[in-house]
Write an enzyme that holds these catalytic residues in place. Structure first.
Site, mmCIF file in Angstrom:
data_model
loop_
_atom_site.group_PDB
_atom_site.id
_atom_site.type_symbol
_atom_site.label_atom_id
_atom_site.label_comp_id
_atom_site.label_asym_id
_atom_site.label_seq_id
_atom_site.Cartn_x
_atom_site.Cartn_y
_atom_site.Cartn_z
ATOM 1 C CE LYS A 50 -3.811 -2.570 1.957
ATOM 2 N NZ LYS A 50 -4.526 -3.069 3.127
ATOM 3 C CD GLN A 94 -3.536 -4.398 6.377
ATOM 4 O OE1 GLN A 94 -3.450 -3.411 5.671
ATOM 5 N NE2 GLN A 94 -4.086 -5.529 5.947
ATOM 6 C CG ASP A 117 -11.285 -0.983 3.336
ATOM 7 O OD1 ASP A 117 -11.782 -0.859 2.194
ATOM 8 O OD2 ASP A 117 -10.805 -2.058 3.733
#
Ligand code: NAP
Length: 278
Positions: A50, A94, A117
């Site tokens: 990422k 994460q 997200d």
């Protein structure tokens, strides 16, 4: 059979993000903050990829690395500080977190304006109500189908796996595109019968090579979300070699959904930064 090439499409998406960053952020690029709680090897690889994608897109990134024994309070304090840091446009927690931490509670401490997200209750609610801002993996799958001009309207789509991160979100987006969706999980009975009715089969269960040819209708489109490590190699949830000749389209693993998730993370970061800029 045609391969749905997520890798090359992800490069196209990243190039578009880069062009927009250069156009709209001459005074300083958007910043993505990734929080990682140590202890999961795969997560280390994902966060590194990422960061690399951010570099490619001209975005800034930072990693907040927390020790494995971080407490819930400490984790949520880090999130709180990132929420109030004006330099930070987007926050990614994460997953998975170590077992002693409550990921749902932590996710919902992220400000919805920085929830890259789309996993806070507020952003998920908006997505269920029709907003196109969605979790990166689900977005990536829909974009990939559209990239190959696959019409979803009226199609029978079967999704296996009901996590918010993948299954439930992609099922919702497919329904928004007027597919008829069946969502399956570990308690589903007659799974094979259901999958054999699927024009589009999306598999997100985390069970290596689970889906074999007998689960797949002739001419189906198969999207394999699974990432499983076996003997140092990455395998999907679909037994690709066994299934490929039965499909019209199939995603490989690696090189299918994975790179698209990262590319859509870049898009979502840009989206949040543009929203704050307005
Ligand atoms: P998860 O939260 O563990 O959810 C797994 C889902 O699969 C659950 O809903 C579970 O049902 C269902 N399931 C498990 N075994 C099953 C079976 N035998 N038959 C039917 N359903 C079954 O996993 P996730 O986060 O959604 O991830 C799924 C996979 O995708 C993992 O391999 C993960 O590494 C991968 N992934 C890939 C990407 C990418 O970018 N490519 C992104 C995210 C995740 P219950 O709800 O009944 O337990």
């Amino acid at each position: 059979m045609e391969i749905l090439d997520g890798k090359s499409f992800s490069n196209e998406i990243k190039a578009e993000v880069k062009a927009k960053v250069e156009r709209y952020f001459k005074e300083g690029s958007p910043l993505l903050a990734c929080i990682i709680v140590e202890g999961d090897k795969a997560s280390e690889t994902y966060v590194a990829s990422k960061q690399k994608a951010c570099e490619v897109c001209g975005l800034k990134s930072m990693v907040c690395r927390l020790p494995h024994d971080t407490s819930q309070e400490e984790l949520e304090e880090v999130i709180k500080n990132l929420n109030s840091d004006e330099k930070v446009d987007a926050i990614l927690l994460q997953l998975p977190l170590p077992k002693h931490l409550d990921s749902n509670s932590a996710i919902n401490k992220i400000s919805p304006d920085k929830d890259v997200d789309c996993l806070t209750n507020e952003n998920l609610g908006a997505m269920f109500a029709g907003s196109s801002f969605a979790p990166c993996t689900a977005s990536g799958i829909i974009k990939l189908l559209e990239r190959y001009n696959i019409n979803l309207e009226g199609k029978n789509a079967v999704v296996i796996g009901r996590s918010l991160l993948v299954g439930k979100s992609v099922a919702t987006l497919l329904e928004h595109k007027n597919a008829t969706v069946t969502l399956c999980h570990s308690k589903t009975k007659n799974l094979k019968e259901i999958t054999n009715s699927a024009d589009i089969l999306i598999v997100a269960i985390g069970k290596p090579l689970f889906i074999t040819a007998d689960y797949v209708k002739e001419g189906a489109i198969v999207i394999d979300v699974g990432i499983n490590r076996i003997d140092g190699k990455i395998k999907g949830d679909v037994d690709y070699e066994n299934v490929k000749n039965k499909c019209a389209y199939i995603t490989p693993v690696p090189g299918g959904v994975g790179p698209l998730t990262v590319a859509c993370l870049m898009e979502n970061t840009l989206h949040l930064a543009l929203k704050t800029k307005k």
